[in-house]
Design an enzyme around this catalytic site. Structure first.
Site, PDB file in Angstrom:
ATOM      1  N   GLY A 135      -0.691   1.304   1.539  1.00 46.48           N
ATOM      2  CA  GLY A 135       0.481   2.153   1.349  1.00 46.48           C
ATOM      3  C   GLY A 135       1.699   1.332   0.993  1.00 46.48           C
ATOM      4  O   GLY A 135       1.588   0.147   0.686  1.00 46.48           O
ATOM      5  N   ASN A 136       2.850   1.961   1.031  1.00 48.21           N
ATOM      6  CA  ASN A 136       4.097   1.248   0.741  1.00 48.21           C
ATOM      7  C   ASN A 136       5.224   1.821   1.599  1.00 48.21           C
ATOM      8  O   ASN A 136       5.021   2.767   2.348  1.00 48.21           O
ATOM      9  CB  ASN A 136       4.412   1.325  -0.763  1.00 48.21           C
ATOM     10  CG  ASN A 136       4.615   2.742  -1.247  1.00 48.21           C
ATOM     11  OD1 ASN A 136       5.566   3.403  -0.857  1.00 48.21           O
ATOM     12  ND2 ASN A 136       3.699   3.220  -2.077  1.00 48.21           N
ATOM     13  N   ARG A 137       6.399   1.228   1.492  1.00 44.79           N
ATOM     14  CA  ARG A 137       7.505   1.550   2.400  1.00 44.79           C
ATOM     15  C   ARG A 137       8.350   2.743   1.985  1.00 44.79           C
ATOM     16  O   ARG A 137       9.391   3.000   2.585  1.00 44.79           O
ATOM     17  CB  ARG A 137       8.434   0.341   2.541  1.00 44.79           C
ATOM     18  CG  ARG A 137       7.798  -0.827   3.244  1.00 44.79           C
ATOM     19  CD  ARG A 137       8.802  -1.954   3.410  1.00 44.79           C
ATOM     20  NE  ARG A 137       8.149  -3.137   3.930  1.00 44.79           N
ATOM     21  CZ  ARG A 137       7.852  -3.309   5.212  1.00 44.79           C
ATOM     22  NH1 ARG A 137       8.182  -2.381   6.101  1.00 44.79           N
ATOM     23  NH2 ARG A 137       7.237  -4.405   5.599  1.00 44.79           N
ATOM     24  N   SER A 138       7.945   3.449   0.953  1.00 48.95           N
ATOM     25  CA  SER A 138       8.765   4.582   0.522  1.00 48.95           C
ATOM     26  C   SER A 138       8.850   5.647   1.617  1.00 48.95           C
ATOM     27  O   SER A 138       7.843   6.043   2.196  1.00 48.95           O
ATOM     28  CB  SER A 138       8.157   5.196  -0.742  1.00 48.95           C
ATOM     29  OG  SER A 138       8.867   6.368  -1.075  1.00 48.95           O
TER      30      SER A 138
END
Ligand code: C5P
Length: 228
Positions: free
Chosen positions: A29-32
Site C-alpha cells: 500500500g501507500n501513505r495516501s
C-alpha cells in the site's frame, strides 16, 4: 451563478491509495489518506457539479451525498475510472495508484518456513490510468473536456520539484497537473499542503499553501477557469 461555476458539469474524482494483495491478509500500500481527494469531491459538489468519487483505501469517510464507488487495487480503479470517465466532463486523478503490483497473489497466507528460502516478491507494472484516459480521449475524439493529474514529488528544492512536474505534465498529456511536494511527514495524512497548478497550455504555475480544503477550492477554481 458565479459561486456555482461547475453547475451542470459531471466531475469524477479518484481518491485514496490502492492496495495490491500479496496473499489473503497482506498487501502493498501507500501513505495516501484520501483527504485531498475527498476535499476535491466536496469542493466540486459545492461548486454545483454532479460528483462521482472512485475511492481506494482512505483514512477518511467519503462525503455525504456523493456517489461513491469503492475499489481496492489499481486494476479495479482503472475499470471504475474508465467507466465513470465516459459520462464525465472532468476527471481528477487524485488517487495514489500503485505503479507496481505483485506478479502473483498467493491463495493462502504466505508462511515462514525454516526449511525454505525467504520469499522474493516479483512486481509487474500497473497500467498508467491517467495516460490511458488521455490516450482514449485522443483516439476516440470524445471524452472528458478536462483531465487533471497529480504529482507527488520529493526533491531538494522547489525548483527541482517544479521541473519534475513539468516533465510529468508533458509525459502524461493531461490538461492540468497539480503538484504536491511530499515527504514522510509532509502532506500525507496532514491537513495542510502546498500545491502548484501547471497548465498544459503553458504559463506560470499558480502556487498555493493552505488546508487541503482551501487547496481543493483553488484547484476547483482552476478547473472552472480552464473549462470556461
Ligand atoms: O507517475 P506518477 O505516479 O507520479 O503520476 C501521478 C498521477 O498519475 C496521478 O494523477 C495518479 O493518479 C496517476 N496515476 C495513474 N496510474 C498509475 C499511476 C499514477 O493514473 N498507475
Amino acid at each position: 451563478a458565479a459561486n456555482m461555476p461547475l453547475l451542470g458539469k459531471r466531475v469524477v474524482v479518484t481518491a485514496g491509495g490502492t492496495r495490491e494483495p500479496l496473499d489473503p491478509v497482506r498487501y502493498l500500500g501507500n501513505r495516501s489518506s484520501g483527504k485531498q481527494g475527498v476535499a476535491l469531491a466536496r469542493a466540486a459538489a459545492a461548486a454545483g457539479a454532479e460528483v462521482e468519487l472512485v475511492a481506494a483505501h482512505m483514512d477518511v469517510a467519503p462525503p455525504e451525498g456523493v456517489k461513491t464507488t469503492r475499489v481496492e487495487t489499481a486494476l479495479q480503479l482503472r475499470s471504475a475510472a474508465i467507466d465513470a470517465a465516459e459520462r464525465a466532463d472532468v476527471v481528477i486523478m487524485a488517487a495514489a495508484v500503485a505503479d507496481f503490483r505483485p506478479a502473483e497473489t498467493a491463495e493462502t497466507k504466505i508462511k515462514k518456513r525454516d526449511d525454505a528460502a525467504d520469499p522474493v516478491i516479483t512486481l509487474v507494472r500497473n497500467p498508467d490510468i491517467l495516460q490511458e484516459l488521455v490516450r482514449l480521449r485522443s483516439d476516440s475524439g470524445q471524452g472528458p473536456a478536462l483531465i487533471v493529474g497529480f504529482a507527488a514529488e520529493t526533491g531538494d528544492s522547489r525548483g527541482d520539484v517544479l521541473e519534475y512536474a513539468r516533465q510529468k505534465l508533458r509525459r502524461k498529456g493531461c490538461d492540468l497537473l497539480v503538484l504536491n511536494q511530499v515527504g514522510r511527514d509532509l502532506v500525507f495524512g496532514q491537513d495542510s499542503t502546498t500545491v502548484s497548478i501547471l497548465r498544459q497550455a503553458g504559463g506560470e504555475p499558480r502556487t498555493f499553501s493552505g488546508t487541503k480544503d482551501e487547496a481543493a477550492g483553488m484547484i476547483i477554481t482552476a478547473v472552472a477557469d480552464e473549462l470556461a
